[in-house]
Design a protein around this motif. Structure first.
Motif, short mmCIF file in Angstrom:
data_model
loop_
_atom_site.label_atom_id
_atom_site.label_comp_id
_atom_site.label_asym_id
_atom_site.label_seq_id
_atom_site.Cartn_x
_atom_site.Cartn_y
_atom_site.Cartn_z
N ALA A 100 0.86 -1.19 0.00
CA ALA A 100 0.00 0.00 0.00
C ALA A 100 0.89 1.24 0.00
N ASP A 101 0.31 2.34 -0.43
CA ASP A 101 1.13 3.55 -0.49
C ASP A 101 1.15 4.23 0.87
N ALA A 102 1.77 3.57 1.81
CA ALA A 102 1.89 4.11 3.16
C ALA A 102 3.12 4.99 3.24
N VAL A 103 2.92 6.25 2.97
CA VAL A 103 4.03 7.19 2.99
C VAL A 103 4.18 7.76 4.40
N VAL A 104 5.41 7.73 4.88
CA VAL A 104 5.68 8.28 6.20
C VAL A 104 6.45 9.58 6.03
N HIS A 105 6.03 10.57 6.77
CA HIS A 105 6.65 11.88 6.65
C HIS A 105 7.60 12.10 7.81
N GLY A 106 8.79 12.56 7.50
CA GLY A 106 9.77 12.81 8.53
C GLY A 106 10.49 14.12 8.28
N ALA A 107 11.19 14.59 9.29
CA ALA A 107 11.95 15.83 9.15
C ALA A 107 13.20 15.75 9.99
N SER A 108 14.26 16.37 9.49
CA SER A 108 15.51 16.37 10.25
C SER A 108 16.44 17.43 9.67
N THR A 109 17.69 17.36 10.07
CA THR A 109 18.70 18.26 9.54
C THR A 109 19.88 17.44 9.05
N GLY A 110 20.74 18.08 8.28
CA GLY A 110 21.90 17.36 7.79
C GLY A 110 22.80 18.24 6.94
N THR A 111 23.78 17.60 6.34
CA THR A 111 24.72 18.29 5.49
C THR A 111 24.69 17.65 4.11
N ILE A 112 24.70 18.48 3.08
CA ILE A 112 24.67 17.95 1.71
C ILE A 112 26.06 17.43 1.35
N THR A 113 26.12 16.18 0.90
CA THR A 113 27.40 15.62 0.46
C THR A 113 27.43 15.40 -1.05
N ALA A 114 26.29 15.46 -1.68
CA ALA A 114 26.22 15.39 -3.14
C ALA A 114 24.88 15.92 -3.58
N VAL A 115 24.85 16.56 -4.72
CA VAL A 115 23.58 17.03 -5.26
C VAL A 115 23.67 17.03 -6.78
N ASP A 116 22.61 16.55 -7.42
CA ASP A 116 22.57 16.48 -8.88
C ASP A 116 21.22 16.98 -9.36
N GLY A 154 28.06 20.72 1.02
CA GLY A 154 28.57 21.41 2.19
C GLY A 154 27.53 22.25 2.89
N ASP A 155 26.42 22.51 2.24
CA ASP A 155 25.36 23.29 2.87
C ASP A 155 24.75 22.51 4.04
N HIS A 156 24.54 23.23 5.13
CA HIS A 156 23.79 22.64 6.25
C HIS A 156 22.32 22.95 6.02
N VAL A 157 21.51 21.94 6.11
CA VAL A 157 20.11 22.12 5.73
C VAL A 157 19.18 21.47 6.75
N SER A 158 17.97 21.97 6.77
CA SER A 158 16.89 21.24 7.40
C SER A 158 15.97 20.81 6.27
N PHE A 159 15.36 19.65 6.45
CA PHE A 159 14.60 19.10 5.33
C PHE A 159 13.41 18.31 5.82
N GLU A 160 12.49 18.08 4.90
CA GLU A 160 11.37 17.18 5.17
C GLU A 160 11.35 16.13 4.07
N VAL A 161 10.97 14.92 4.45
CA VAL A 161 11.05 13.81 3.51
C VAL A 161 9.80 12.94 3.59
N ASP A 162 9.40 12.46 2.45
CA ASP A 162 8.35 11.44 2.38
C ASP A 162 9.01 10.10 2.05
N TRP A 163 8.79 9.14 2.91
CA TRP A 163 9.38 7.81 2.72
C TRP A 163 8.28 6.83 2.37
N ASP A 164 8.39 6.22 1.21
CA ASP A 164 7.31 5.32 0.77
C ASP A 164 7.64 3.86 1.04
N GLY A 165 8.69 3.63 1.79
CA GLY A 165 9.08 2.26 2.09
C GLY A 165 10.23 1.79 1.23
#
Ligand SMILES: [Cu+2]
Length: 127
Positions: free
Chosen positions: A46-62, A100-111
């Motif tokens: 099922a499309d049980a998406v869980v929403h989370g939030a945290s902080t971190g540092t970017i180590t790669a971005v494309d 290298g940017d320090h960020v706060s973010f929100e994420v949807d995790w679908d499993g």
């Protein structure tokens, strides 16, 4: 051929867990309890998406691929400890961010896959 299906979905589940726990080490972050076992929240396909939030540092971005790798802190809502891992994101969300940017973010995790829904520079509890 039902058993084939079951095996396949078990493998998919395993793969997703492995992906999340790939690199539990933290270069400079807090000492995360290695015992915190991530239990799958979804009960199946099922499309049980869980929403989370945290902080971190970017180590790669494309931007072209719409992917980003974060060395992130704990995400309590997902029962994740700190780790480095990749997410997908709409390129618009990633616009203007760099390694290298320090960020706060929100994420949807679908499993299986985490998709960043919000990304902001700076984080209160970081650096
Ligand atoms: Cu993670």
């Amino acid at each position: 051929m039902k058993s084939g299906l079951i095996i396949t979905s078990s493998l998919a589940l395993l793969a997703s867990l492995t992906a999340c726990n790939k690199q539990p080490e933290a270069s400079s972050a807090t000492t995360a309890p290695a015992s915190s076992k991530s239990t799958p929240k979804s009960t199946g396909d099922a499309d049980a998406v869980v929403h989370g939030a945290s902080t971190g540092t970017i180590t790669a971005v494309d931007l072209a691929k719409g992917t980003i790798t974060l060395d992130h802190k704990k995400i309590p809502a997902l029962q994740w400890s700190a780790m480095k891992m990749g997410f997908s994101a709409n390129p618009e969300v990633l616009q203007g961010f760099k390694v290298g940017d320090h960020v706060s973010f929100e994420v949807d995790w679908d499993g299986k896959q985490g998709t960043l829904t919000k990304l902001r520079k700076g984080s209160a509890d970081c650096c």
